[in-house]
Design an enzyme around this catalytic site. Structure first.
Site, PDB file in Angstrom:
ATOM      1  N   LYS A   1      80.288 121.684 -40.343  1.00 18.06           N
ATOM      2  CA  LYS A   1      80.164 120.254 -39.772  1.00 18.06           C
ATOM      3  C   LYS A   1      79.002 119.569 -40.464  1.00 18.06           C
ATOM      4  O   LYS A   1      79.085 118.224 -40.493  1.00 18.06           O
ATOM      5  CB  LYS A   1      80.043 120.510 -38.425  1.00 18.06           C
ATOM      6  CG  LYS A   1      81.309 121.112 -37.614  1.00 18.06           C
ATOM      7  CD  LYS A   1      82.193 120.376 -36.944  1.00 18.06           C
ATOM      8  CE  LYS A   1      83.562 121.096 -36.706  1.00 18.06           C
ATOM      9  NZ  LYS A   1      84.539 120.502 -35.785  1.00 18.06           N
TER      10      LYS A   1
ATOM     11  N   LYS B   1      91.158 119.305 -36.061  1.00 15.43           N
ATOM     12  CA  LYS B   1      91.605 117.854 -35.346  1.00 15.43           C
ATOM     13  C   LYS B   1      90.638 116.820 -36.119  1.00 15.43           C
ATOM     14  O   LYS B   1      91.410 115.717 -36.226  1.00 15.43           O
ATOM     15  CB  LYS B   1      90.905 117.733 -33.962  1.00 15.43           C
ATOM     16  CG  LYS B   1      91.745 118.641 -32.843  1.00 15.43           C
ATOM     17  CD  LYS B   1      91.298 118.387 -31.345  1.00 15.43           C
ATOM     18  CE  LYS B   1      91.138 119.795 -30.960  1.00 15.43           C
ATOM     19  NZ  LYS B   1      89.556 120.312 -30.911  1.00 15.43           N
TER      20      LYS B   1
ATOM     21  N   LYS C   1      90.846 125.198 -42.885  1.00 15.98           N
ATOM     22  CA  LYS C   1      91.469 125.468 -41.478  1.00 15.98           C
ATOM     23  C   LYS C   1      91.924 124.232 -40.939  1.00 15.98           C
ATOM     24  O   LYS C   1      91.441 123.039 -41.232  1.00 15.98           O
ATOM     25  CB  LYS C   1      90.227 125.766 -40.743  1.00 15.98           C
ATOM     26  CG  LYS C   1      90.319 125.979 -39.294  1.00 15.98           C
ATOM     27  CD  LYS C   1      89.081 126.411 -38.304  1.00 15.98           C
ATOM     28  CE  LYS C   1      88.775 124.935 -37.719  1.00 15.98           C
ATOM     29  NZ  LYS C   1      89.590 124.427 -36.691  1.00 15.98           N
TER      30      LYS C   1
HETATM   31  P1  ATP Z   1      87.518 119.935 -34.519  1.00 16.29           P
HETATM   32  O1  ATP Z   1      87.885 119.742 -35.856  1.00 16.29           O
HETATM   33  O2  ATP Z   1      87.089 118.927 -33.721  1.00 16.29           O
HETATM   34  O3  ATP Z   1      86.408 120.974 -34.459  1.00 16.29           O
HETATM   35  P2  ATP Z   1      89.404 121.869 -33.959  1.00 16.29           P
HETATM   36  O4  ATP Z   1      90.884 121.724 -34.144  1.00 16.29           O
HETATM   37  O5  ATP Z   1      88.630 123.063 -34.754  1.00 16.29           O
HETATM   38  O6  ATP Z   1      88.722 120.732 -33.703  1.00 16.29           O
HETATM   39  P3  ATP Z   1      88.296 123.205 -31.696  1.00 16.29           P
HETATM   40  O7  ATP Z   1      88.251 122.301 -30.284  1.00 16.29           O
HETATM   41  O8  ATP Z   1      87.082 123.153 -32.324  1.00 16.29           O
HETATM   42  O9  ATP Z   1      89.451 122.542 -32.512  1.00 16.29           O
HETATM   43  O10 ATP Z   1      88.929 124.474 -31.260  1.00 16.29           O
HETATM   44  C1  ATP Z   1      89.515 125.014 -29.985  1.00 16.29           C
HETATM   45  C2  ATP Z   1      90.252 126.476 -30.279  1.00 16.29           C
HETATM   46  O11 ATP Z   1      91.116 126.236 -31.115  1.00 16.29           O
HETATM   47  C3  ATP Z   1      89.118 127.460 -30.409  1.00 16.29           C
HETATM   48  O12 ATP Z   1      89.834 128.399 -29.766  1.00 16.29           O
HETATM   49  C4  ATP Z   1      89.361 127.666 -32.157  1.00 16.29           C
HETATM   50  O13 ATP Z   1      89.246 128.825 -32.441  1.00 16.29           O
HETATM   51  C5  ATP Z   1      90.932 127.245 -32.080  1.00 16.29           C
HETATM   52  N1  ATP Z   1      91.322 126.823 -33.473  1.00 16.29           N
HETATM   53  C6  ATP Z   1      91.082 125.489 -33.901  1.00 16.29           C
HETATM   54  N2  ATP Z   1      91.444 125.555 -35.132  1.00 16.29           N
HETATM   55  C7  ATP Z   1      92.296 126.683 -35.542  1.00 16.29           C
HETATM   56  C8  ATP Z   1      93.115 127.069 -36.409  1.00 16.29           C
HETATM   57  N3  ATP Z   1      93.062 126.169 -37.501  1.00 16.29           N
HETATM   58  N4  ATP Z   1      93.729 128.354 -36.480  1.00 16.29           N
HETATM   59  C9  ATP Z   1      93.710 129.115 -35.264  1.00 16.29           C
HETATM   60  N5  ATP Z   1      92.799 128.591 -34.002  1.00 16.29           N
HETATM   61  C10 ATP Z   1      92.326 127.290 -34.250  1.00 16.29           C
HETATM   62 MG    MG Z   2      86.711 123.490 -34.414  1.00 16.98          MG
END
Ligand code: ATP
Ligand code: MG
Length: 326
Positions: A112, A195, A192
């Site tokens: 990040k 969002k 990965k």
């Molecule tokens: P950001 O980009 O803002 O970090 P994010 O998509 O990574 O958003 P988070 O809010 O950080 O989402 O994570 C929420 C949950 O979703 C956590 O349990 C995280 O491990 C899971 N998660 C996020 N992205 C993935 C992915 N690509 N595959 C599996 N699990 C995920």
């Molecule tokens: Mg995340």
């Protein structure tokens, strides 16, 4: 007594199939046999640049997203992190037991910090300590998350252990609960799915939108022509097939890819349909619930009320152990 489960998602954008497979689908399977608390972690989401005027809508959509995916508010607790300010109080106490070097090692911090290099704020570094406080304030024993959060959970256990050693046994060491879709890659098949990166399929996308995104998604990079044989094991589309298509479809597209019997477009079409049919009921519920604002806010208010009670009791215990209670 049911084991307590805690997990949360940031309102940093629309929920995607990575969040669904990595987290929410596992949450749903734990409801019933566990005392589940699911949080919308807005204080985590402000560690990266965001638009304050959009935050309330994002929080609301995240709550609606949880419920649309099957997180039943009658059977578990859903609340917004900033409604329970004790999380930040516990974060401060934890800040005094965890060495800074542990935080600088965190992969998510490094990623990040690179992604948002113009705003490497203290909150970004302290993020995992707040996450430890989120979990430990409820003395949760099980934390269903995606693989990217495993390192943070390790740190939460370190914090619990260090606190217990210094001040006497207070916190359990929470277990990481990973499911089959613990690491979903984005449409480029490399990073990965996130969002905050434009590489996702949202849970509310229509069949047309899903197809539009899948049609340009990266497959086995060594399969350049329709007549080339592919390797499904290195193809992101095939890994999604394994999570959304039935066994028969998986083996037939796998075989078709290996023998050049089918092309990538055909393979993607089958996935697109499977994905669209799994997401259709979620999208419909999402649309219905969006019109039910009062109901959603009541759920969040009730959730916060329950959580505040538990959190206040933990804070009292912590202050007493740390010599801070008069
Ligand atoms: P950001 O980009 O803002 O970090 P994010 O998509 O990574 O958003 P988070 O809010 O950080 O989402 O994570 C929420 C949950 O979703 C956590 O349990 C995280 O491990 C899971 N998660 C996020 N992205 C993935 C992915 N690509 N595959 C599996 N699990 C995920
Ligand atoms: Mg995340």
């Amino acid at each position: 007594m049911k084991k307590r489960v805690f997990s949360g998602i940031q309102p940093s954008g629309i929920l995607h199939i990575g969040n669904y497979l990595g987290a929410i689908r596992n949450w749903v399977s734990l409801i019933g046999d566990h005392d589940c608390i699911f949080c919308i972690v807005d204080m985590h989401a402000i560690t990266v640049p965001y638009e304050p005027r959009e935050m309330q809508a994002r929080i609301f959509d995240t709550a609606v997203g949880y419920i649309s995916c099957g997180v039943d508010p009658e059977k578990c607790t859903i609340f917004v992190q900033s409604d329970v300010p004790e999380h930040t109080e516990l974060t401060w106490y934890f800040n005094t037991v965890i060495p800074m070097a542990y935080l600088e090692r965190m992969t998510q911090f490094k990623d990040k910090a690179e992604q948002f290099h113009e705003n490497i704020n203290m909150g970004l570094l302290d993020y995992p300590v707040l996450q430890a406080a989120d979990i430990l304030i409820y003395k949760a024993e099980l934390v269903p998350v995606g693989e990217d959060q495993a390192q943070h959970l390790e740190l939460a256990r370190d914090i619990a252990r260090k606190f217990n050693n210094l001040y006497g046994r207070t916190f359990p060491e929470p277990t990481t609960h990973l499911g089959a879709g613990a690491r979903i890659l984005g449409l480029d098949g490399q990073a990965k799915m996130s969002k905050t990166m434009n590489n996702y399929i949202a849970i509310t996308e229509t069949p047309e939108q899903i197809w539009k995104k899948l049609s340009v998604a990266v497959t086995d990079p060594s399969r350049k022509r329709r007549t080339d044989r592919g390797n499904p094991e290195v193809c992101n589309i095939y890994s999604l097939h394994k999570l959304f298509s039935n066994e028969e479809q998986c083996s037939s597209v796998g075989e078709g890819c290996r023998t050049a019997g089918i092309g990538c477009i055909e393979c993607k079409k089958i996935l697109s349909e499977a994905l669209a049919s799994e997401l259709a009921p979620i999208r419909e519920r999402f649309e219905q619930l969006t019109n039910n604002r009062a109901e959603i806010y009541r759920t969040l208010d009730e959730g916060a009320k329950r959580c505040r009670k538990i959190a206040q009791a933990t804070i009292r215990e912590v202050k007493e152990k740390m010599g801070l209670l008069r």
